[in-house]
Design a protein around this motif. Sequence first.
Motif, PDB file in Angstrom:
ATOM      1  N   THR A 267      20.357  15.873 -26.025  1.00  0.00           N
ATOM      2  CA  THR A 267      21.463  15.445 -26.889  1.00  0.00           C
ATOM      3  C   THR A 267      21.059  14.647 -28.119  1.00  0.00           C
ATOM      4  O   THR A 267      21.924  14.118 -28.823  1.00  0.00           O
ATOM      5  N   GLY A 268      19.774  14.561 -28.422  1.00  0.00           N
ATOM      6  CA  GLY A 268      19.347  13.843 -29.612  1.00  0.00           C
ATOM      7  C   GLY A 268      18.684  12.519 -29.275  1.00  0.00           C
ATOM      8  O   GLY A 268      18.827  11.991 -28.165  1.00  0.00           O
ATOM      9  N   THR A 269      17.974  11.966 -30.245  1.00  0.00           N
ATOM     10  CA  THR A 269      17.175  10.766 -30.011  1.00  0.00           C
ATOM     11  C   THR A 269      17.535   9.654 -30.990  1.00  0.00           C
ATOM     12  O   THR A 269      17.871   9.920 -32.146  1.00  0.00           O
ATOM     13  N   PRO A 270      17.490   8.397 -30.566  1.00  0.00           N
ATOM     14  CA  PRO A 270      17.711   7.278 -31.501  1.00  0.00           C
ATOM     15  C   PRO A 270      16.499   7.082 -32.409  1.00  0.00           C
ATOM     16  O   PRO A 270      15.468   7.740 -32.246  1.00  0.00           O
ATOM     17  N   GLU A 271      16.631   6.179 -33.351  1.00  0.00           N
ATOM     18  CA  GLU A 271      15.541   5.945 -34.302  1.00  0.00           C
ATOM     19  C   GLU A 271      14.319   5.353 -33.606  1.00  0.00           C
ATOM     20  O   GLU A 271      14.396   4.835 -32.492  1.00  0.00           O
ATOM     21  N   GLY A 272      13.168   5.458 -34.298  1.00  0.00           N
ATOM     22  CA  GLY A 272      11.943   4.883 -33.787  1.00  0.00           C
ATOM     23  C   GLY A 272      10.939   5.895 -33.292  1.00  0.00           C
ATOM     24  O   GLY A 272       9.957   5.527 -32.640  1.00  0.00           O
ATOM     25  N   VAL A 273      11.166   7.184 -33.576  1.00  0.00           N
ATOM     26  CA  VAL A 273      10.209   8.200 -33.131  1.00  0.00           C
ATOM     27  C   VAL A 273       8.853   7.933 -33.772  1.00  0.00           C
ATOM     28  O   VAL A 273       8.758   7.373 -34.869  1.00  0.00           O
ATOM     29  N   GLY A 274       7.790   8.310 -33.062  1.00  0.00           N
ATOM     30  CA  GLY A 274       6.456   8.056 -33.592  1.00  0.00           C
ATOM     31  C   GLY A 274       5.393   8.754 -32.769  1.00  0.00           C
ATOM     32  O   GLY A 274       5.675   9.407 -31.760  1.00  0.00           O
ATOM     33  N   PRO A 275       4.131   8.610 -33.178  1.00  0.00           N
ATOM     34  CA  PRO A 275       3.038   9.343 -32.547  1.00  0.00           C
ATOM     35  C   PRO A 275       2.556   8.709 -31.248  1.00  0.00           C
ATOM     36  O   PRO A 275       2.695   7.500 -31.032  1.00  0.00           O
ATOM     37  N   VAL A 276       2.000   9.573 -30.397  1.00  0.00           N
ATOM     38  CA  VAL A 276       1.290   9.123 -29.197  1.00  0.00           C
ATOM     39  C   VAL A 276      -0.030   9.886 -29.136  1.00  0.00           C
ATOM     40  O   VAL A 276      -0.160  10.980 -29.693  1.00  0.00           O
ATOM     41  N   VAL A 277      -1.006   9.267 -28.466  1.00  0.00           N
ATOM     42  CA  VAL A 277      -2.317   9.889 -28.318  1.00  0.00           C
ATOM     43  C   VAL A 277      -2.700   9.874 -26.838  1.00  0.00           C
ATOM     44  O   VAL A 277      -2.020   9.259 -26.013  1.00  0.00           O
ATOM     45  N   SER A 278      -3.779  10.549 -26.519  1.00  0.00           N
ATOM     46  CA  SER A 278      -4.246  10.583 -25.134  1.00  0.00           C
ATOM     47  C   SER A 278      -4.490   9.162 -24.620  1.00  0.00           C
ATOM     48  O   SER A 278      -5.090   8.335 -25.316  1.00  0.00           O
ATOM     49  N   GLY A 279      -3.993   8.882 -23.430  1.00  0.00           N
ATOM     50  CA  GLY A 279      -4.123   7.552 -22.837  1.00  0.00           C
ATOM     51  C   GLY A 279      -2.889   6.694 -23.002  1.00  0.00           C
ATOM     52  O   GLY A 279      -2.761   5.662 -22.324  1.00  0.00           O
ATOM     53  N   ASP A 280      -1.958   7.082 -23.872  1.00  0.00           N
ATOM     54  CA  ASP A 280      -0.722   6.320 -24.050  1.00  0.00           C
ATOM     55  C   ASP A 280       0.220   6.537 -22.870  1.00  0.00           C
ATOM     56  O   ASP A 280       0.319   7.641 -22.317  1.00  0.00           O
ATOM     57  N   ARG A 281       0.920   5.467 -22.512  1.00  0.00           N
ATOM     58  CA  ARG A 281       1.900   5.525 -21.429  1.00  0.00           C
ATOM     59  C   ARG A 281       3.293   5.313 -21.995  1.00  0.00           C
ATOM     60  O   ARG A 281       3.559   4.298 -22.644  1.00  0.00           O
ATOM     61  N   MET A 282       4.188   6.272 -21.740  1.00  0.00           N
ATOM     62  CA  MET A 282       5.563   6.200 -22.228  1.00  0.00           C
ATOM     63  C   MET A 282       6.487   5.903 -21.050  1.00  0.00           C
ATOM     64  O   MET A 282       6.403   6.548 -20.005  1.00  0.00           O
ATOM     65  N   GLU A 283       7.380   4.928 -21.251  1.00  0.00           N
ATOM     66  CA  GLU A 283       8.332   4.547 -20.209  1.00  0.00           C
ATOM     67  C   GLU A 283       9.726   4.498 -20.820  1.00  0.00           C
ATOM     68  O   GLU A 283      10.004   3.658 -21.685  1.00  0.00           O
ATOM     69  N   GLY A 284      10.578   5.417 -20.364  1.00  0.00           N
ATOM     70  CA  GLY A 284      11.928   5.498 -20.904  1.00  0.00           C
ATOM     71  C   GLY A 284      12.978   5.161 -19.855  1.00  0.00           C
ATOM     72  O   GLY A 284      12.796   5.431 -18.663  1.00  0.00           O
ATOM     73  N   HIS A 285      14.067   4.577 -20.314  1.00  0.00           N
ATOM     74  CA  HIS A 285      15.166   4.222 -19.404  1.00  0.00           C
ATOM     75  C   HIS A 285      16.491   4.463 -20.111  1.00  0.00           C
ATOM     76  O   HIS A 285      16.662   4.126 -21.294  1.00  0.00           O
ATOM     77  N   ILE A 286      17.433   5.060 -19.351  1.00  0.00           N
ATOM     78  CA  ILE A 286      18.797   5.254 -19.853  1.00  0.00           C
ATOM     79  C   ILE A 286      19.750   4.631 -18.844  1.00  0.00           C
ATOM     80  O   ILE A 286      19.735   4.977 -17.656  1.00  0.00           O
TER      81      ILE A 286
END
Length: 297
Positions: A267-286
């Motif tokens: 359904t779309g994303t809020p602002e703040g999109v950006g790059p990630v590289v190998s080894g980065d950990r992403m944690e999302g919560h809704i």
Amino acid sequence: MSDVKAISEGYAKRIAVTGWCRKALWRIDNTRRAQRGGDRRALGWRFGAPPFRMRRFRPDESTRNMTYVFEPPARPAVPVAGSDALFPVRRIFCVARNYAAHAREMGHDPEREPPFFFCKPADAVLPVASGALGALPYPQATQNLHHEFELVVALGKGGRDLTPEQAAECVWGYACGFDMTRRDLQAQAKEKGQPWDSGKAFDYAAPISHILHRGHAPLLATGEIVLKVNGEERQRGDLSDMTWSIPEVIAHLSRLWTLKAGDLVFTGTPEGVGPVVSGDRMEGHIEGVGSISILVS
């Protein structure tokens, strides 16, 4: 014995014929035998079962007797939270620039743009259980992989030309998801006026949490959505910030495609999109949906 030999040779020939041709030949042969006064069962099935299952032809059942040239892959599916059930994925639709702030950061004016959509292949899903750490392989052919964290809506039924009220009834459940993007390839496609497929529709481009069944709960209209990368906050917003609400998004989609059970809608994303590289950990919560953790590997 000549009759037996002829019938045996006829079987050998029929085995080499595929699909409806085999059925047609079998029926024609038996019709001719019946016309000659022979016993249909004695002349045909007495010498072994036919090389296909006899049944009256029905167009809606025609695919059941097909022979594939290779073993078809399993249908993509996402586990249902708190259950052993799977949600079979039919299509993946994504709405672009559905948060005003994100549209502005991408250089567009959200006030003058109706929603527009792109798709990902169904097998792009990468299911991740709550509390687990999913592994996302860094995709090939890019030097600029971006995260776009968003709410995913799972449809339990569909239709075409739906009203927002009808669209709301199609929502079966929700999940947390990532619209991973090869931003450099997307930018190149934009410059040339080409489709976004190479930037959006690659392997594992749609990591997703287990799907939370909506049940009789009211439709989500508000709720905090947050993404952190390596513990640092990157994206924050609220579902109420959407330019087009969930029912409106689904209704717009139904004017372009016939929607069905198994469709997923990012359904779309809020602002703040950006790059990630190998080894980065992403944690999302809704809020009201759940969480998802991904390690870029």
